[in-house]
Write an enzyme that holds these catalytic residues in place. Structure first.
Site, PDB file in Angstrom:
ATOM      1  CB  SER A 240      -0.902   0.022   1.239  1.00  0.00           C
ATOM      2  OG  SER A 240      -1.699  -1.137   1.303  1.00  0.00           O
TER       3      SER A 240
HETATM    4  N1  SAH Z   1      -0.546  -5.040   3.968  1.00  0.00           N
HETATM    5  C1  SAH Z   1       0.191  -5.290   2.760  1.00  0.00           C
HETATM    6  C2  SAH Z   1      -0.561  -4.923   1.506  1.00  0.00           C
HETATM    7  C3  SAH Z   1      -1.303  -6.082   1.054  1.00  0.00           C
HETATM    8  S1  SAH Z   1      -2.104  -6.070  -0.489  1.00  0.00           S
HETATM    9  C4  SAH Z   1       1.552  -4.649   2.763  1.00  0.00           C
HETATM   10  O1  SAH Z   1       1.881  -3.898   3.683  1.00  0.00           O
HETATM   11  O2  SAH Z   1       2.327  -4.961   1.861  1.00  0.00           O
HETATM   12  C5  SAH Z   1      -3.404  -7.172  -0.065  1.00  0.00           C
HETATM   13  C6  SAH Z   1      -3.002  -8.600   0.189  1.00  0.00           C
HETATM   14  O3  SAH Z   1      -4.179  -9.281   0.612  1.00  0.00           O
HETATM   15  C7  SAH Z   1      -2.489  -9.361  -1.034  1.00  0.00           C
HETATM   16  O4  SAH Z   1      -1.230  -9.871  -0.760  1.00  0.00           O
HETATM   17  C8  SAH Z   1      -3.529 -10.472  -1.212  1.00  0.00           C
HETATM   18  O5  SAH Z   1      -2.971 -11.694  -1.662  1.00  0.00           O
HETATM   19  C9  SAH Z   1      -4.075 -10.618   0.195  1.00  0.00           C
HETATM   20  N2  SAH Z   1      -5.404 -11.210   0.308  1.00  0.00           N
HETATM   21  C10 SAH Z   1      -6.487 -11.055  -0.496  1.00  0.00           C
HETATM   22  N3  SAH Z   1      -7.533 -11.752  -0.017  1.00  0.00           N
HETATM   23  C11 SAH Z   1      -7.108 -12.351   1.135  1.00  0.00           C
HETATM   24  C12 SAH Z   1      -7.741 -13.211   2.098  1.00  0.00           C
HETATM   25  N4  SAH Z   1      -9.024 -13.602   1.977  1.00  0.00           N
HETATM   26  N5  SAH Z   1      -6.998 -13.646   3.155  1.00  0.00           N
HETATM   27  C13 SAH Z   1      -5.704 -13.264   3.299  1.00  0.00           C
HETATM   28  N6  SAH Z   1      -5.057 -12.470   2.409  1.00  0.00           N
HETATM   29  C14 SAH Z   1      -5.754 -12.013   1.353  1.00  0.00           C
END
Ligand code: SAH
Length: 221
Positions: free
Chosen positions: A69
């Site tokens: 993000s």
């Molecule tokens: N917090 C992260 C940004 C993540 S982007 C950072 O600091 O880098 C969102 C993430 O959510 C992605 O990696 C995606 O694979 C994950 N995601 C999507 N649906 C999900 C679910 N149901 N359970 C766990 N992770 C999930």
């Protein structure tokens, strides 16, 4: 001066600029949060190919179609949780592990779920390289179901866009407790801040955001 040392110095300067211009200037005021983001080497959470964007004011690709993000959004979500240092926090969507590291600096313990196993592995490596894996546990799981094993949580941070607030997450939130989650369609969402207190649940929108979709049982098909 060695090359590594020169890079570390340059990153520290970029980090200071990020904190001043992207965070403080936009209303991020929590001293502990600003200190954590000034300290955590964000470049270690961004893949080699995106490294030049480590301190850019935008999301950056981390592989598998996912993104780390924008720093401001990580800060805003964290500030909305009002952490005091004693909390157990659930993160849904570990991605790079950066936000989990920030949460770990401000809470007692972080459980971070990631649905893509390769990203979970990468995040564990990133957290270890940054020396931030002491109180952060990364699990491969569908976080749209929450994570019953370590529930209930004082705070929950969801880093992927949901069509609705998943019921399991509300059930696994302590009273009092706080949850931040982007809710909307696949194009744009409102960052919702949900507060459970005295048996009641209140929510407010903290601004428009764009997140990757939440997958899994309570996400988008
Ligand atoms: N917090 C992260 C940004 C993540 S982007 C950072 O600091 O880098 C969102 C993430 O959510 C992605 O990696 C995606 O694979 C994950 N995601 C999507 N649906 C999900 C679910 N149901 N359970 C766990 N992770 C999930």
């Amino acid at each position: 001066m060695t090359g590594d040392h020169a890079i570390a110095l340059r990153c520290a300067a970029e980090r200071q600029r990020m904190v001043d211009r992207q965070l403080r200037a936009r209303g991020i005021h929590s001293p502990a949060l600003l200190a954590a983001m000034l300290e955590i080497p964000r470049e270690l959470f961004v893949p080699e190919t995106s490294r030049a964007q480590s301190y850019s004011d935008e999301p950056a690709p981390i592989g598998h179609g996912q993104t780390i993000s924008q720093p401001y959004i990580t800060a805003l979500m964290t500030q909305c949780l009002e952490l005091q240092g004693t909390e157990t926090v659930l993160e849904v969507g570990c991605g790079s592990g950066y936000h989990a590291a920030v949460l770990g600096a401000l809470a007692a313990r972080v459980i971070s779920t990631e649905i893509i196993p390769a990203l979970a592995k990468q995040a564990r490596g990133n957290l270890h390289a940054a020396g931030r894996d002491g109180n952060v546990t990364v699990l491969v799981a569908d976080g749209s179901e929450g994570c019953a094993e370590f529930a209930p949580y004082d705070a929950i941070s969801v880093a992927a866009a949901a069509p609705l607030i998943p019921e399991h997450l509300l059930e696994q939130l302590k009273d009092p407790g706080r949850l931040v989650i982007p809710v909307g369609d696949l194009e744009e969402q409102d960052l919702m801040v949900v507060v459970k207190s005295g048996g009641a649940i209140h929510s407010r929108a903290a601004g428009g955001v764009r997140f990757v979709p939440l997958r899994g049982g309570h996400g988008w098909r």
